[in-house]
Design an enzyme around this catalytic site. Structure first.
Site, PDB file in Angstrom:
ATOM      1  N   HIS A  16      -4.723  44.626 -65.261  1.00 49.42           N
ATOM      2  CA  HIS A  16      -3.780  45.579 -64.657  1.00 49.42           C
ATOM      3  C   HIS A  16      -4.426  46.962 -64.548  1.00 49.42           C
ATOM      4  O   HIS A  16      -4.314  47.631 -63.517  1.00 49.42           O
ATOM      5  CB  HIS A  16      -2.511  45.725 -65.516  1.00 49.42           C
ATOM      6  CG  HIS A  16      -1.642  44.526 -65.557  1.00 49.42           C
ATOM      7  ND1 HIS A  16      -1.175  44.005 -66.745  1.00 49.42           N
ATOM      8  CD2 HIS A  16      -1.126  43.742 -64.581  1.00 49.42           C
ATOM      9  CE1 HIS A  16      -0.404  42.967 -66.497  1.00 49.42           C
ATOM     10  NE2 HIS A  16      -0.363  42.770 -65.181  1.00 49.42           N
ATOM     11  N   LYS A  40      13.469  37.163 -67.576  1.00 50.43           N
ATOM     12  CA  LYS A  40      12.395  37.028 -68.560  1.00 50.43           C
ATOM     13  C   LYS A  40      12.836  37.618 -69.894  1.00 50.43           C
ATOM     14  O   LYS A  40      13.589  38.580 -69.937  1.00 50.43           O
ATOM     15  CB  LYS A  40      11.136  37.761 -68.096  1.00 50.43           C
ATOM     16  CG  LYS A  40      10.435  37.101 -66.928  1.00 50.43           C
ATOM     17  CD  LYS A  40       9.117  37.790 -66.641  1.00 50.43           C
ATOM     18  CE  LYS A  40       8.376  37.127 -65.503  1.00 50.43           C
ATOM     19  NZ  LYS A  40       7.083  37.771 -65.244  1.00 50.43           N
ATOM     20  N   ARG A  89      -5.630  37.237 -58.251  1.00 53.52           N
ATOM     21  CA  ARG A  89      -6.604  36.595 -59.135  1.00 53.52           C
ATOM     22  C   ARG A  89      -7.120  35.299 -58.542  1.00 53.52           C
ATOM     23  O   ARG A  89      -8.289  34.985 -58.661  1.00 53.52           O
ATOM     24  CB  ARG A  89      -5.965  36.277 -60.496  1.00 53.52           C
ATOM     25  CG  ARG A  89      -5.594  37.499 -61.297  1.00 53.52           C
ATOM     26  CD  ARG A  89      -4.820  37.083 -62.504  1.00 53.52           C
ATOM     27  NE  ARG A  89      -3.581  36.449 -62.043  1.00 53.52           N
ATOM     28  CZ  ARG A  89      -2.499  36.289 -62.772  1.00 53.52           C
ATOM     29  NH1 ARG A  89      -2.486  36.680 -64.011  1.00 53.52           N
ATOM     30  NH2 ARG A  89      -1.423  35.712 -62.282  1.00 53.52           N
ATOM     31  N   SER A 127      -0.700  38.484 -68.503  1.00 53.50           N
ATOM     32  CA  SER A 127       0.073  38.838 -69.702  1.00 53.50           C
ATOM     33  C   SER A 127       0.467  37.592 -70.471  1.00 53.50           C
ATOM     34  O   SER A 127       0.480  37.585 -71.703  1.00 53.50           O
ATOM     35  CB  SER A 127       1.320  39.636 -69.307  1.00 53.50           C
ATOM     36  OG  SER A 127       0.961  40.865 -68.723  1.00 53.50           O
TER      37      SER A 127
END
Length: 183
Positions: A16, A40, A89, A127
């Site tokens: 990040h 979440k 990614r 994460s």
């Protein structure tokens, strides 16, 4: 131009930070916007995440940290941003991010999405990976800023694995059992 870099950042990773630093060179201002996602269960509160990001980006002069609820596009309009900044990614990220960018464009044609390919050394990092490693007592010191690593270890009631390495017991090899051919 103002860019919004939205995410849950639970926790913020070196990947990040790579996107934030590179974005800060491309845009006049980057607002790192912590999403309050009701779907979440976060490791850290929104306020803790904001503080973690603030400490990690204090060397950058054109970064602001904020939080929001709701649609990212609506937040970007409210903040008069012209760009949503996103990191990619892998191909799986691209599919999800492209769909989100197209959806956002149906809500506002004034906001563009800019994708930055993650630097190679962070292409595996998320994460979720950080939390999974920490949950089982592994070191995350090389994946997140030092102050974030300490916060993570506190959450899981671990000392830094670098300070308290995990030891394993080697199992002795089995003795071979003679077969009819050896007798």
């Amino acid at each position: 131009m103002i860019a919004i870099y939205p995410g849950s950042f639970d926790p913020i990773t070196l990947g990040h930070l790579d996107i934030i630093q590179r974005g800060s060179r491309l845009f006049e201002q980057v607002i790192v916007a912590v999403l309050r996602n009701p779907n979440k269960i976060p490791l850290f509160t929104v306020q803790q995440r904001i503080e973690q990001i603030r400490l990690a980006t204090r060397h950058l002069t054109n970064i602001e940290i904020d939080s929001f609820n709701g649609l990212t596009v609506n937040y970007a309009q409210k903040r008069q941003a012209g760009v949503l900044l996103r990191g990619l990614r892998a191909i799986s990220d691209f599919e999800v991010e492209l769909q989100m960018a197209h959806t956002n464009k149906t809500i506002s044609t004034q906001i563009e999405t800019v994708f930055l390919a993650t630097s190679n050394e962070y292409s595996f990092l998320s994460s979720s990976v950080v939390k999974e490693i920490a949950r089982f007592g592994g070191s995350v010191d090389h994946l997140v800023p030092p102050h974030v690593a300490l916060d993570i270890y506190k959450c899981y009631n671990h000392n830094s694995p670098m300070e308290n390495p995990i030891t394993t017991e080697a199992t002795p090899p089995l003795k071979s059992i003679p077969t009819d051919l050896e007798a």
